[in-house]
Design a protein around this motif. Structure first.
Motif, mmCIF file in Angstrom:
data_model
loop_
_atom_site.group_PDB
_atom_site.id
_atom_site.type_symbol
_atom_site.label_atom_id
_atom_site.label_comp_id
_atom_site.label_asym_id
_atom_site.label_seq_id
_atom_site.Cartn_x
_atom_site.Cartn_y
_atom_site.Cartn_z
ATOM 1 N N HIS A 146 0.820 -1.212 0.000
ATOM 2 C CA HIS A 146 0.000 0.000 0.000
ATOM 3 C C HIS A 146 0.855 1.263 0.000
ATOM 4 O O HIS A 146 0.593 2.212 -0.756
ATOM 5 N N ASP A 147 1.899 1.313 0.837
ATOM 6 C CA ASP A 147 2.739 2.524 0.923
ATOM 7 C C ASP A 147 3.465 2.773 -0.387
ATOM 8 O O ASP A 147 3.596 3.922 -0.828
ATOM 9 N N ILE A 148 3.934 1.692 -1.030
ATOM 10 C CA ILE A 148 4.600 1.836 -2.327
ATOM 11 C C ILE A 148 3.609 2.343 -3.368
ATOM 12 O O ILE A 148 3.929 3.208 -4.184
ATOM 13 N N ALA A 149 2.388 1.806 -3.317
ATOM 14 C CA ALA A 149 1.356 2.227 -4.267
ATOM 15 C C ALA A 149 1.045 3.713 -4.113
ATOM 16 O O ALA A 149 0.869 4.430 -5.110
ATOM 17 N N MET A 150 0.966 4.192 -2.872
ATOM 18 C CA MET A 150 0.699 5.612 -2.651
ATOM 19 C C MET A 150 1.826 6.474 -3.219
ATOM 20 O O MET A 150 1.585 7.526 -3.822
ATOM 21 N N LYS A 151 3.077 6.024 -3.033
ATOM 22 C CA LYS A 151 4.218 6.761 -3.586
ATOM 23 C C LYS A 151 4.154 6.786 -5.108
ATOM 24 O O LYS A 151 4.464 7.802 -5.751
ATOM 25 N N GLU A 152 3.742 5.653 -5.701
ATOM 26 C CA GLU A 152 3.605 5.587 -7.157
ATOM 27 C C GLU A 152 2.496 6.507 -7.647
ATOM 28 O O GLU A 152 2.638 7.197 -8.665
ATOM 29 N N LEU A 153 1.366 6.531 -6.924
ATOM 30 C CA LEU A 153 0.260 7.411 -7.300
ATOM 31 C C LEU A 153 0.708 8.871 -7.229
ATOM 32 O O LEU A 153 0.406 9.658 -8.137
ATOM 33 N N ILE A 154 1.420 9.225 -6.178
ATOM 34 C CA ILE A 154 1.935 10.594 -6.033
ATOM 35 C C ILE A 154 2.847 10.934 -7.208
ATOM 36 O O ILE A 154 2.745 12.010 -7.814
ATOM 37 N N ARG A 155 3.755 10.000 -7.548
ATOM 38 C CA ARG A 155 4.680 10.230 -8.666
ATOM 39 C C ARG A 155 3.942 10.453 -9.975
ATOM 40 O O ARG A 155 4.222 11.410 -10.711
#
Length: 473
Positions: A230-239
């Motif tokens: 989930h945390d990686i996904a949020m970082k990807e969404l932000i990017r």
């Protein structure tokens, strides 16, 4: 009582869930979903599924996705007049999905008739059902709340438990020959429908506390895949949002109108509040998503604790904020094609097979400034699957388009549990009586992998269901 089960869909494939529980010479149907994939093949399957409704005692609906409820009007048109059991939220979601499908079919028929007339050909294709058929079948749906046992046929009881997949989704626990004095004489069958995921926003986790089943019919959509953290996904969404804003591009997100659209709105709202992404116009361009969001508002019984806290106690609307616009009219939708980015467009259909997403993709997929974000499962042979798999050219609305937009894959937003999460759920329920697990609703490779994975995790009796084959319970 002689108990058998067979499947008319979602057997070694993902869509078209139709599972039949046979009790001597009577039948109960669990889900009556439409096939999705190659249009001609799906249309033939949806028109020609063979089942005699005369001996059908009841229909049980696990949730309101099209591949689980989409052929209910066809069943009714063929003469089924009995009850369709579903949770109250599923009843409302299914009504939306079916009405939307009827409207899309009517528009497609009109479009194809015009195309045929231009070529001097006769038009043969007709919709599977109309809005009137959907209204008629809606009157057959009986709302059954979670954790309330209900007799649905002679010697058969049903109890729903929260599946944590979409609003109102349920595990269907069926008890044949219920016997309070001697539970060993009864047979318990659990149909999972689609299994949700822990710690997702808005709705609760999949239930664990339910009667120990003798048999489980278990979905395997992600039977050989693990979701992003989930945390990686949020970082990807932000990017992705930041990069798209810098390019002044559009982000097109094909999304299921139910659950996925609301979840994306929830996450984007939080990221803007936390100033992790810039203020960017966000459009939910799907009448059904707009209507589904209204259904969410009237079913707080399905919310998890955090959303209940914000929505009910502090009156914060998780589905509405300043940067967000819900578009309903065709004119509003067309206007988005003329607007310059940056912007985010969340639009249905989730597999890119129908609806407004096709027009947005036709308009934007060949522009390298834009992004297509894939956030969920794409069935074989769908347009969404072709884009996800990196095809350089795709057919949209009869014309070829080069895929010049960036394609970003984010499976963390899936509402389906992955194989690790499904195994964790299975180990968390009472399996003391379990005789066998039957695998449905998955592609062959995923099911073979998951079968072996279950063997390695202490579940030796696992069988992959083949379409039409009868299994004795």
């Amino acid at each position: 009582m002689d108990i058998k089960s067979f499947s008319l869909g979602a057997a070694e494939e993902v869509t078209g869930s139709k599972h039949i529980l046979q009790l001597d010479d009577r039948y109960i149907m669990i889900d009556c979903g439409a096939f999705q994939g190659k249009r001609k093949e799906s249309d033939e399957k949806n028109r020609n599924f063979d089942f005699d409704v005369d001996d059908l005692d009841a229909v049980i609906l696990t949730h309101g996705h099209f591949d689980h409820c989409g052929l209910l009007p066809v069943l009714a048109k063929r003469g089924y007049e009995g009850n369709i059991y579903a949770t109250p939220a599923t009843r409302d979601i299914a009504n939306l999905v079916l009405m939307d499908s009827a409207r899309i079919q009517a528009r497609d028929a009109e479009f194809l008739a015009k195309q045929a007339a231009k070529k001097g050909e006769k038009f043969k294709w007709k919709p599977l059902y109309s809005e009137e058929d959907c209204i008629a079948v809606a009157n057959q749906i009986v709302g059954v709340s979670y954790n309330r046992r209900m007799p649905v046929a002679p010697g058969v009881q049903l109890e729903f438990f929260d599946a944590g997949h979409i609003l109102g989704s349920a595990f269907a626990s069926i008890t044949v020959n219920p016997n309070k004095k001697d539970p060993e004489k009864e047979t318990r069958i659990l149909y999972t429908g689609d299994i949700g995921r822990k710690c997702k926003p808005i709705i609760r986790n999949p239930a664990l506390d339910m009667p120990a089943p003798d048999y489980i019919f278990m979905e395997t959509t992600y039977g050989n895949k693990l979701h992003q953290d989930h945390d990686i996904a949020m970082k990807e969404l932000i990017r992705v949002v930041r990069e798209s804003c810098q390019r002044k591009g559009k982000i097109i997100i094909p999304s299921f109108a139910i659950e996925r659209a609301q979840e994306l709105v929830y996450y984007l709202h939080r990221l803007i509040e936390q100033k992790k992404i810039p203020h960017v116009p966000i459009y939910v361009d799907s009448p059904m998503a707009v209507n589904a969001t209204s259904v969410f508002r009237v079913h707080p019984e399905c919310y998890d604790e955090s959303v209940n806290e914000a929505f009910l106690k502090h009156h914060k609307n998780p589905f509405g904020f300043g940067d967000l616009t819900y578009t309903t009219s065709i004119e509003e939708s067309k206007a988005l094609n003329k607007k310059e980015g940056p912007m985010i467009i969340i639009t249905a259909d989730g597999m890119c097979e129908a609806g407004r997403v096709l027009y947005h993709l036709a308009n934007d997929i060949s522009n390298p400034r834009n992004t297509v974000m894939i956030v969920g499962y794409m069935a074989e042979n769908t347009l969404g699957r072709k884009i996800r798999d990196g095809e350089e050219e795709v057919m949209i609305l009869g014309d070829k388009y080069k895929v010049e937009a960036k394609v970003e894959l984010m499976n963390a937003f899936s509402a389906h549990a992955d194989y690790g999460e499904m195994t964790e759920w299975l180990k968390g329920i009472d399996t003391s009586r379990l005789k066998k697990i039957f695998l449905v609703h998955g592609e062959k490779e995923a099911q073979e992998f998951f079968k072996n994975h279950l063997h390695e995790n202490g579940f030796p009796e696992v069988e992959i269901v083949k379409a039409g084959e009868k299994y004795t319970l």
